[in-house]
Design an enzyme around this catalytic site. Structure first.
Site, short mmCIF file in Angstrom:
data_model
loop_
_atom_site.label_atom_id
_atom_site.label_comp_id
_atom_site.label_asym_id
_atom_site.label_seq_id
_atom_site.Cartn_x
_atom_site.Cartn_y
_atom_site.Cartn_z
N SER A 64 7.78 -20.17 3.89
CA SER A 64 8.70 -19.64 2.87
C SER A 64 10.10 -20.12 3.24
O SER A 64 10.38 -20.41 4.41
CB SER A 64 8.65 -18.11 2.90
N TYR A 112 9.71 -9.92 6.97
CA TYR A 112 9.18 -11.11 6.30
C TYR A 112 9.86 -12.37 6.83
O TYR A 112 9.19 -13.36 7.17
CB TYR A 112 9.37 -10.98 4.79
P1 NAP Z 1 -0.28 -12.06 -3.32
O1 NAP Z 1 -0.58 -12.40 -4.72
O2 NAP Z 1 0.22 -10.69 -2.98
O3 NAP Z 1 -1.60 -12.38 -2.46
C1 NAP Z 1 -1.65 -12.07 -1.10
C2 NAP Z 1 -3.04 -12.40 -0.57
O4 NAP Z 1 -3.08 -12.06 0.82
C3 NAP Z 1 -4.12 -11.60 -1.27
O5 NAP Z 1 -5.22 -12.43 -1.53
C4 NAP Z 1 -4.48 -10.54 -0.24
O6 NAP Z 1 -5.85 -10.19 -0.38
C5 NAP Z 1 -4.25 -11.29 1.06
N1 NAP Z 1 -4.06 -10.40 2.20
C6 NAP Z 1 -3.10 -9.46 2.39
N2 NAP Z 1 -3.31 -8.82 3.54
C7 NAP Z 1 -4.43 -9.38 4.10
C8 NAP Z 1 -5.16 -9.13 5.29
N3 NAP Z 1 -4.79 -8.19 6.18
N4 NAP Z 1 -6.26 -9.90 5.53
C9 NAP Z 1 -6.65 -10.84 4.65
N5 NAP Z 1 -6.00 -11.11 3.51
C10 NAP Z 1 -4.91 -10.37 3.24
O7 NAP Z 1 0.81 -13.02 -2.70
P2 NAP Z 1 1.10 -14.60 -2.89
O8 NAP Z 1 2.41 -14.71 -3.52
O9 NAP Z 1 -0.07 -15.30 -3.47
O10 NAP Z 1 1.29 -14.99 -1.36
C11 NAP Z 1 0.46 -15.91 -0.68
C12 NAP Z 1 1.26 -16.53 0.45
O11 NAP Z 1 2.38 -17.24 -0.10
C13 NAP Z 1 1.84 -15.52 1.43
O12 NAP Z 1 1.75 -16.00 2.74
C14 NAP Z 1 3.29 -15.42 1.01
O13 NAP Z 1 4.14 -15.01 2.06
C15 NAP Z 1 3.55 -16.85 0.59
N6 NAP Z 1 4.71 -17.04 -0.29
C16 NAP Z 1 4.77 -16.45 -1.52
C17 NAP Z 1 5.88 -16.65 -2.30
C18 NAP Z 1 6.02 -16.03 -3.67
O14 NAP Z 1 7.11 -16.12 -4.27
N7 NAP Z 1 4.97 -15.41 -4.23
C19 NAP Z 1 6.94 -17.45 -1.85
C20 NAP Z 1 6.83 -18.05 -0.61
C21 NAP Z 1 5.72 -17.85 0.17
P3 NAP Z 1 -6.46 -8.73 -0.13
O15 NAP Z 1 -5.44 -7.73 -0.54
O16 NAP Z 1 -7.69 -8.74 -0.98
O17 NAP Z 1 -6.78 -8.71 1.31
#
Ligand code: NAP
Length: 276
Positions: free
Chosen positions: A161, A174
């Site tokens: 990120s 974070y």
């Molecule tokens: P999201 O829609 O909230 O999805 C998060 C995923 O992580 C879900 O599939 C969740 O599945 C899983 N997860 C959470 N806790 C977990 C655990 N203890 N064990 C296994 N799986 C777990 O978020 P997203 O935006 O797609 O984020 C994905 C990645 O992109 C993250 O690393 C985030 O930091 C990064 N990111 C996101 C953004 C953004 O703007 N969205 C920007 C930069 C980076 P379950 O709840 O089913 O376990």
């Protein structure tokens, strides 16, 4: 021209969607139940990879497996909590047992909540973010690297990120966690590039997933003030991840590739087109 997902003048299209070839590869994605992980599962399967899908929620994983199999692909669901090393090791083992190898690991599972200034933060919740975002990535690396080294190669994409290098109010857990992920990428690259492994990070910019809904609800810091139209769709992040898994990703080993810049988006093939 602004690069944004908007119903206005600028529309971005994925160029040559079918051109990325990952056939014969086996990929494991953590956090595949929704958001970036689910989109990446579909994209890598479209490119021909056999998929191992993990997250804590089993039902969405099973739906994704059905969708991939329905389109002629191969996938298995392995429910897994990345904070537990045994779970992650089991998911890596499932790749080897089911498909015979592991070529790609996408360390994507992550969370940001609860968002709070340091003095308002709850210690156990703060630590849980570190457990998922940092230890989860370490667990993936620890379990996958020996398999990849034995095979003579492999690719790991750690989802990073801009928060890895920018401080934001309310995000101490974070920002700290993503800074650690960047350092894990750099250390792992230093240790295993010579063994044929590519370890690379992706900094996707803001992506329209549940995470941004939580950020907006917090009202803290400038990211929460962004209009939702500023966020890219999860499919763009997925396209970048798939692209980094091909030879095109080789020059970015040991770094966070940024999808926030126009240059990064052009490299991936996300091309701005002006609508009529
Ligand atoms: P999201 O829609 O909230 O999805 C998060 C995923 O992580 C879900 O599939 C969740 O599945 C899983 N997860 C959470 N806790 C977990 C655990 N203890 N064990 C296994 N799986 C777990 O978020 P997203 O935006 O797609 O984020 C994905 C990645 O992109 C993250 O690393 C985030 O930091 C990064 N990111 C996101 C953004 C953004 O703007 N969205 C920007 C930069 C980076 P379950 O709840 O089913 O376990």
């Amino acid at each position: 021209m602004p690069l944004r997902q908007s119903a206005g003048a600028a529309i971005l299209e994925l160029e040559e969607l079918t051109m990325l070839d990952l056939s014969g590869k086996v990929a494991l994605i953590t956090g595949a139940s929704r958001g970036i992980g689910a989109s990446t599962a579909i994209r890598l399967a479209q490119a021909g990879a056999a998929m191992v899908l993990s997250a804590r929620s089993a039902d969405p994983l099973r739906s994704l497996v059905s969708r991939i199999e329905g389109a002629g692909g191969r996938a298995v669901a392995v429910p897994c909590d990345v904070t537990a090393y045994a779970d992650v090791e089991r998911a890596v083992g499932a790749a080897v047992k089911t498909f015979g190898r592991l070529d790609i690991l996408v360390n994507n599972a992550g969370l940001i909540e609860p968002i709070a200034r340091l003095a308002d933060s709850e210690p156990a919740a703060w630590s849980h973010v570190i457990d998922v975002n940092v230890k989860g990535v370490y667990h993936g690396l620890r379990a996958a690297i020996p398999v990849m080294v034995a095979q003579g190669g492999g690719v790991v994409v750690n989802i990073s990120s801009g928060a890895a290098t920018s401080a934001l109010e309310g995000w101490s857990q974070y920002c700290s966690s993503k800074a650690a992920v960047l350092m894990l990428t750099r250390c792992a690259d230093k240790e295993y590039r010579g063994a044929g492994l590519r370890l690379v990070g992706l900094s996707p910019g803001t992506v329209a997933t549940d995470m941004q809904v939580a950020i907006k609800a917090s009202g803290l810091n400038p990211v929460s003030q962004l209009d939702p139209s500023a966020h890219i769709p999860a499919e763009w992040a997925a396209e970048a991840i798939a692209w980094l898994c091909t030879e095109a990703g080789a020059p970015y080993a040991g770094t966070d590739f940024s999808l926030k810049t126009e240059e990064g988006r052009r490299l991936v093939g996300l091309v701005p087109t002006v609508a009529a």
